[in-house]
Design a protein around this motif. Sequence first.
Motif, PDB file in Angstrom:
ATOM      1  N   ILE A 261       0.855  -1.190   0.000  1.00 40.02           N
ATOM      2  CA  ILE A 261       0.000   0.000   0.000  1.00 40.02           C
ATOM      3  C   ILE A 261       0.889   1.237   0.000  1.00 40.02           C
ATOM      4  CG2 ILE A 261      -1.768   1.277   1.284  1.00 40.02           C
ATOM      5  CD1 ILE A 261      -2.605  -1.461   2.503  1.00 40.02           C
ATOM      6  N   GLY A 262       0.660   2.118  -0.982  1.00 36.73           N
ATOM      7  CA  GLY A 262       1.441   3.344  -1.074  1.00 36.73           C
ATOM      8  C   GLY A 262       2.729   3.168  -1.850  1.00 36.73           C
ATOM      9  N   LEU A 263       2.785   2.152  -2.674  1.00 40.53           N
ATOM     10  CA  LEU A 263       3.961   1.889  -3.504  1.00 40.53           C
ATOM     11  C   LEU A 263       4.015   2.915  -4.628  1.00 40.53           C
ATOM     12  CD1 LEU A 263       6.203  -0.314  -3.919  1.00 40.53           C
ATOM     13  CD2 LEU A 263       4.639  -1.418  -5.495  1.00 40.53           C
ATOM     14  N   ASP A 264       5.166   3.537  -4.838  1.00 40.79           N
ATOM     15  CA  ASP A 264       5.295   4.504  -5.925  1.00 40.79           C
ATOM     16  C   ASP A 264       4.933   3.852  -7.255  1.00 40.79           C
ATOM     17  OD1 ASP A 264       6.038   6.722  -4.459  1.00 40.79           O
ATOM     18  OD2 ASP A 264       8.177   6.322  -4.622  1.00 40.79           O
ATOM     19  N   ALA A 265       4.294   4.631  -8.121  1.00 42.32           N
ATOM     20  CA  ALA A 265       3.772   4.124  -9.393  1.00 42.32           C
ATOM     21  C   ALA A 265       4.838   3.456 -10.253  1.00 42.32           C
ATOM     22  CB  ALA A 265       3.088   5.241 -10.169  1.00 42.32           C
ATOM     23  N   GLU A 266       6.061   3.949 -10.227  1.00 44.67           N
ATOM     24  CA  GLU A 266       7.094   3.380 -11.099  1.00 44.67           C
ATOM     25  C   GLU A 266       7.819   2.189 -10.473  1.00 44.67           C
ATOM     26  OE1 GLU A 266       9.113   6.446  -8.587  1.00 44.67           O
ATOM     27  OE2 GLU A 266       7.301   6.477  -9.763  1.00 44.67           O
ATOM     28  N   LYS A 267       7.518   1.871  -9.236  1.00 43.22           N
ATOM     29  CA  LYS A 267       8.168   0.735  -8.564  1.00 43.22           C
ATOM     30  C   LYS A 267       7.428  -0.553  -8.884  1.00 43.22           C
ATOM     31  CE  LYS A 267      10.893   3.548  -6.329  1.00 43.22           C
ATOM     32  NZ  LYS A 267      12.170   3.868  -6.817  1.00 43.22           N
ATOM     33  N   ILE A 268       8.181  -1.596  -9.181  1.00 46.38           N
ATOM     34  CA  ILE A 268       7.594  -2.892  -9.508  1.00 46.38           C
ATOM     35  C   ILE A 268       8.234  -3.957  -8.621  1.00 46.38           C
ATOM     36  CG2 ILE A 268       7.397  -4.672 -11.287  1.00 46.38           C
ATOM     37  CD1 ILE A 268       7.305  -2.425 -13.348  1.00 46.38           C
ATOM     38  N   ILE A 269       7.403  -4.814  -8.062  1.00 50.86           N
ATOM     39  CA  ILE A 269       7.884  -5.948  -7.268  1.00 50.86           C
ATOM     40  C   ILE A 269       7.498  -7.206  -8.018  1.00 50.86           C
ATOM     41  CG2 ILE A 269       7.732  -7.184  -5.078  1.00 50.86           C
ATOM     42  CD1 ILE A 269       7.066  -4.505  -3.746  1.00 50.86           C
ATOM     43  N   SER A 270       8.454  -8.037  -8.328  1.00 55.88           N
ATOM     44  CA  SER A 270       8.206  -9.263  -9.085  1.00 55.88           C
ATOM     45  C   SER A 270       7.300 -10.212  -8.303  1.00 55.88           C
ATOM     46  CB  SER A 270       9.534  -9.961  -9.381  1.00 55.88           C
ATOM     47  OG  SER A 270       9.296 -11.227  -9.958  1.00 55.88           O
ATOM     48  N   SER A 271       6.463 -10.935  -9.020  1.00 59.94           N
ATOM     49  CA  SER A 271       5.585 -11.920  -8.381  1.00 59.94           C
ATOM     50  C   SER A 271       6.285 -13.265  -8.217  1.00 59.94           C
ATOM     51  CB  SER A 271       4.313 -12.091  -9.216  1.00 59.94           C
ATOM     52  OG  SER A 271       4.642 -12.567 -10.494  1.00 59.94           O
ATOM     53  N   ARG A 272       7.563 -13.318  -8.469  1.00 62.03           N
ATOM     54  CA  ARG A 272       8.282 -14.588  -8.388  1.00 62.03           C
ATOM     55  C   ARG A 272       9.199 -14.688  -7.165  1.00 62.03           C
ATOM     56  NH1 ARG A 272       7.487 -12.707 -13.242  1.00 62.03           N
ATOM     57  NH2 ARG A 272       6.593 -14.045 -14.840  1.00 62.03           N
ATOM     58  N   LEU A 273       9.048 -13.772  -6.229  1.00 62.48           N
ATOM     59  CA  LEU A 273       9.895 -13.765  -5.042  1.00 62.48           C
ATOM     60  C   LEU A 273       9.275 -14.610  -3.938  1.00 62.48           C
ATOM     61  CD1 LEU A 273      10.695  -9.925  -4.885  1.00 62.48           C
ATOM     62  CD2 LEU A 273      12.126 -11.733  -5.848  1.00 62.48           C
ATOM     63  N   SER A 274      10.107 -14.981  -2.971  1.00 63.35           N
ATOM     64  CA  SER A 274       9.590 -15.689  -1.799  1.00 63.35           C
ATOM     65  C   SER A 274       8.773 -14.703  -0.962  1.00 63.35           C
ATOM     66  CB  SER A 274      10.747 -16.235  -0.961  1.00 63.35           C
ATOM     67  OG  SER A 274      11.425 -15.168  -0.307  1.00 63.35           O
ATOM     68  N   LEU A 275       8.014 -15.219  -0.025  1.00 67.89           N
ATOM     69  CA  LEU A 275       7.206 -14.373   0.850  1.00 67.89           C
ATOM     70  C   LEU A 275       8.097 -13.392   1.614  1.00 67.89           C
ATOM     71  CD1 LEU A 275       4.471 -13.630   2.030  1.00 67.89           C
ATOM     72  CD2 LEU A 275       4.727 -15.528   3.655  1.00 67.89           C
ATOM     73  N   LYS A 276       9.187 -13.882   2.178  1.00 66.78           N
ATOM     74  CA  LYS A 276      10.093 -13.018   2.940  1.00 66.78           C
ATOM     75  C   LYS A 276      10.718 -11.948   2.030  1.00 66.78           C
ATOM     76  CE  LYS A 276      14.101 -12.948   5.942  1.00 66.78           C
ATOM     77  NZ  LYS A 276      15.191 -13.707   6.544  1.00 66.78           N
ATOM     78  N   GLU A 277      11.147 -12.337   0.831  1.00 60.93           N
ATOM     79  CA  GLU A 277      11.750 -11.367  -0.100  1.00 60.93           C
ATOM     80  C   GLU A 277      10.736 -10.305  -0.529  1.00 60.93           C
ATOM     81  OE1 GLU A 277      15.008 -14.021  -2.574  1.00 60.93           O
ATOM     82  OE2 GLU A 277      12.869 -14.337  -2.985  1.00 60.93           O
ATOM     83  N   THR A 278       9.495 -10.733  -0.748  1.00 62.20           N
ATOM     84  CA  THR A 278       8.443  -9.792  -1.138  1.00 62.20           C
ATOM     85  C   THR A 278       8.195  -8.777  -0.024  1.00 62.20           C
ATOM     86  OG1 THR A 278       7.402 -11.455  -2.541  1.00 62.20           O
ATOM     87  CG2 THR A 278       6.022  -9.601  -1.866  1.00 62.20           C
ATOM     88  N   LEU A 279       8.045  -9.263   1.215  1.00 58.99           N
ATOM     89  CA  LEU A 279       7.814  -8.371   2.348  1.00 58.99           C
ATOM     90  C   LEU A 279       8.997  -7.423   2.562  1.00 58.99           C
ATOM     91  CD1 LEU A 279       6.139 -10.922   4.765  1.00 58.99           C
ATOM     92  CD2 LEU A 279       5.015  -9.007   3.610  1.00 58.99           C
ATOM     93  N   GLN A 280      10.217  -7.931   2.392  1.00 59.56           N
ATOM     94  CA  GLN A 280      11.411  -7.098   2.541  1.00 59.56           C
ATOM     95  C   GLN A 280      11.436  -6.008   1.463  1.00 59.56           C
ATOM     96  OE1 GLN A 280      14.043  -7.210   5.017  1.00 59.56           O
ATOM     97  NE2 GLN A 280      14.202  -5.202   4.070  1.00 59.56           N
ATOM     98  N   LYS A 281      11.098  -6.373   0.227  1.00 61.14           N
ATOM     99  CA  LYS A 281      11.095  -5.416  -0.879  1.00 61.14           C
ATOM    100  C   LYS A 281      10.063  -4.309  -0.636  1.00 61.14           C
ATOM    101  CE  LYS A 281      12.471  -4.615  -5.212  1.00 61.14           C
ATOM    102  NZ  LYS A 281      13.776  -4.144  -5.539  1.00 61.14           N
ATOM    103  N   ILE A 282       8.896  -4.686  -0.126  1.00 62.13           N
ATOM    104  CA  ILE A 282       7.865  -3.696   0.202  1.00 62.13           C
ATOM    105  C   ILE A 282       8.407  -2.706   1.225  1.00 62.13           C
ATOM    106  CG2 ILE A 282       5.608  -3.361   1.304  1.00 62.13           C
ATOM    107  CD1 ILE A 282       4.792  -6.095   0.033  1.00 62.13           C
TER     108      ILE A 282
END
Length: 195
Positions: A99-120
């Motif tokens: 929530i509140g991710l800048d429009a130009e930022k992209i997080i891949s859907s292929r990361l682990s749960l921990k990697e995704t949360l860390q990237k956020i």
Amino acid sequence: WKFSLERTQRTFETILTAMRKNKIGGIVFANYGSDVVWKDAYEKLEQASKYQENLGKYKLVKNLGNAMLFTDEKGLLKVIKGEEIPAQENGKEMHVMAIGLDAEKIISSRLSLKETLQKIKDLGAISNADHYCGRRGMGKENLLKYTEKGFLDTFEKFNANLHPLIKPLFGANPSEKEADELEKETGTFGIAVSD
């Protein structure tokens, strides 16, 4: 194209009107996965606002990249960018929302749960455990683990699409008591979504 743009403008005007009527000052428009088909709800609003400075009686005041501010005669309404991201954990797909991710930022859907949360976290957004007790949820155990480690900010307390009649297919909402206890246990808060 013109019909599509006009239809999009009317849709968002209706949403902003419902927000005003129900005294909701802010709403998150969540896209589903930055690299999949259902990704552009927020971008459609952004695009409609560019071609027509206002949406009916609502005027775009400012586009902040991760939120847009609209105004009418009663004040500001905030539309915040959300991104539902499929993460992977032990071969299972689990949904997390940034929530509140800048429009130009992209997080891949292929990361682990921990990697995704860390990237956020690294990108300065708020992390939410989507439908944690549903079929694509992370489950209570992961919710507690990642909240305790500081990776998770909120959880989905109520999802309008998880009706008891479809529980066998998709899971169910936590009971009100369970959700309230979880808020106390984690020190976070639950949010309601329409999915």
